[in-house]
Design a protein around this motif. Sequence first.
Motif, PDB file in Angstrom:
ATOM      1  N   TYR A 242     132.316  75.190  66.339  1.00  0.00           N
ATOM      2  CA  TYR A 242     133.257  75.923  65.507  1.00  0.00           C
ATOM      3  C   TYR A 242     132.674  76.078  64.102  1.00  0.00           C
ATOM      4  N   ASP A 243     133.019  77.179  63.466  1.00  0.00           N
ATOM      5  CA  ASP A 243     132.643  77.373  62.065  1.00  0.00           C
ATOM      6  C   ASP A 243     133.690  76.736  61.168  1.00  0.00           C
ATOM      7  N   TRP A 244     133.250  75.855  60.263  1.00  0.00           N
ATOM      8  CA  TRP A 244     134.154  75.286  59.269  1.00  0.00           C
ATOM      9  C   TRP A 244     134.418  76.327  58.192  1.00  0.00           C
ATOM     10  N   PRO A 245     135.611  76.339  57.562  1.00  0.00           N
ATOM     11  CA  PRO A 245     135.884  77.325  56.505  1.00  0.00           C
ATOM     12  C   PRO A 245     134.761  77.387  55.473  1.00  0.00           C
ATOM     13  N   LYS A 246     134.297  78.603  55.163  1.00  0.00           N
ATOM     14  CA  LYS A 246     133.105  78.783  54.330  1.00  0.00           C
ATOM     15  C   LYS A 246     133.298  78.329  52.892  1.00  0.00           C
ATOM     16  N   ASP A 247     134.555  78.280  52.414  1.00  0.00           N
ATOM     17  CA  ASP A 247     134.765  77.906  51.024  1.00  0.00           C
ATOM     18  C   ASP A 247     134.814  76.394  50.821  1.00  0.00           C
ATOM     19  N   SER A 248     134.606  75.622  51.903  1.00  0.00           N
ATOM     20  CA  SER A 248     134.624  74.171  51.776  1.00  0.00           C
ATOM     21  C   SER A 248     133.263  73.674  51.298  1.00  0.00           C
ATOM     22  N   PRO A 249     133.244  72.701  50.403  1.00  0.00           N
ATOM     23  CA  PRO A 249     131.963  72.162  49.954  1.00  0.00           C
ATOM     24  C   PRO A 249     131.245  71.450  51.092  1.00  0.00           C
TER      25      PRO A 249
ATOM     26  N   ARG B  14     132.143  66.789  60.094  1.00  0.00           N
ATOM     27  CA  ARG B  14     131.168  66.137  59.211  1.00  0.00           C
ATOM     28  C   ARG B  14     131.327  66.608  57.766  1.00  0.00           C
ATOM     29  N   THR B  15     132.537  66.974  57.390  1.00  0.00           N
ATOM     30  CA  THR B  15     132.818  67.446  56.043  1.00  0.00           C
ATOM     31  C   THR B  15     133.846  66.530  55.388  1.00  0.00           C
ATOM     32  N   GLY B  16     133.620  66.147  54.147  1.00  0.00           N
ATOM     33  CA  GLY B  16     134.563  65.305  53.437  1.00  0.00           C
ATOM     34  C   GLY B  16     134.551  63.874  53.936  1.00  0.00           C
ATOM     35  N   GLU B  17     135.743  63.210  53.828  1.00  0.00           N
ATOM     36  CA  GLU B  17     135.905  61.814  54.249  1.00  0.00           C
ATOM     37  C   GLU B  17     137.105  61.714  55.185  1.00  0.00           C
TER      38      GLU B  17
ATOM     39  N   THR C 179     129.973  72.268  57.287  1.00  0.00           N
ATOM     40  CA  THR C 179     129.122  72.174  58.458  1.00  0.00           C
ATOM     41  C   THR C 179     129.938  72.561  59.681  1.00  0.00           C
ATOM     42  N   GLU C 180     129.240  72.924  60.766  1.00  0.00           N
ATOM     43  CA  GLU C 180     129.941  73.299  61.979  1.00  0.00           C
ATOM     44  C   GLU C 180     130.587  72.071  62.628  1.00  0.00           C
ATOM     45  N   VAL C 181     131.617  72.334  63.424  1.00  0.00           N
ATOM     46  CA  VAL C 181     132.358  71.277  64.108  1.00  0.00           C
ATOM     47  C   VAL C 181     132.084  71.388  65.603  1.00  0.00           C
ATOM     48  N   THR C 182     131.577  70.329  66.218  1.00  0.00           N
ATOM     49  CA  THR C 182     131.313  70.339  67.654  1.00  0.00           C
ATOM     50  C   THR C 182     132.442  69.635  68.396  1.00  0.00           C
ATOM     51  N   ARG C 183     132.663  70.069  69.642  1.00  0.00           N
ATOM     52  CA  ARG C 183     133.766  69.544  70.428  1.00  0.00           C
ATOM     53  C   ARG C 183     133.426  69.631  71.910  1.00  0.00           C
ATOM     54  N   SER C 184     133.767  68.602  72.643  1.00  0.00           N
ATOM     55  CA  SER C 184     133.625  68.590  74.096  1.00  0.00           C
ATOM     56  C   SER C 184     134.772  67.782  74.681  1.00  0.00           C
ATOM     57  N   GLN C 185     134.893  67.795  75.991  1.00  0.00           N
ATOM     58  CA  GLN C 185     135.982  67.083  76.654  1.00  0.00           C
ATOM     59  C   GLN C 185     135.508  66.558  77.996  1.00  0.00           C
TER      60      GLN C 185
END
Length: 269
Positions: A30-37, A72-75, A40-46
């Motif tokens: 997934y693409d993380w919102p571009k305006d976030s510092p 992998r963005t923020g805390e 990075t992309e978000v990966t997901r599986s199940q």
Amino acid sequence: MVLLIVALALPRAVQASGGFYLLYRQWQPYDWPKDSPSATEVTRSQRGLGWRRQGAEGDFGFDYDYQPLRIRTGEPAHNGHLHRLTFGGQWHNLLYRVEARAGFSGTSNMFKYQIFHSDVVNGRAAMFRALSESSPLSLGIGGDHRFGSFRWLPRVRWEHAGDNGHWLMDLPVMLRWQSPAARWELRLERKGDRWATLDPARDVESALYLRGWKTELTYRINSGGGSWPAVVLGLGASVDTRVRYRDLEAGPLDQRLGDALLGSIRLDW
């Protein structure tokens, strides 16, 4: 939980068959919102497994799935390892149909260190009444986390089987078509649930909500037999996916992830 107990008490015919499955599903990042510092992309599986007993008046079983959601963005106040175990099924008797599931959903560190809070108990329920014994239309109400926080919504259910296959409409949460002999299936549904979370230091108790629309076309390659499973392949997409959780620095966040393609394989015994 009350509806689950009521459903278990309903009279049921002798259960005729059961089955076990294994599932693997993978999304493209997934693409993380571009305006976030530091976006990075978000990966997901199940990964999932389950068992179901089917009878003349309904079914009952359990489902377990594990979803790594890599943010992998923020805390984030969670470790991204989401586990969910639920029990329940659906039953119909005369004009009434009950669907109920209850279980536990939380992050891996919660189960590893046995530090639980109330959000770990989870469930969904729905009840319908047909307009008449011969009517394909039923009206009801359902409660779940498909649209975010738990809420009750009116439901309209319509079902029809004919030469072109089996159709099921359960508004506002699902549309499904199965070909004759259930070789093909096309499904559009609203997905959403809540997982209880702990931050890596296990000091902050909160919850993560993941919801969105998923469409998937599946094809059953073979019917299986004996110890050999039936193999079902799927291809689809997740649309308007949103994730809501607590960030240790930014506080509560509700972010829309980019749309993503997905593929799946399922083995049915």
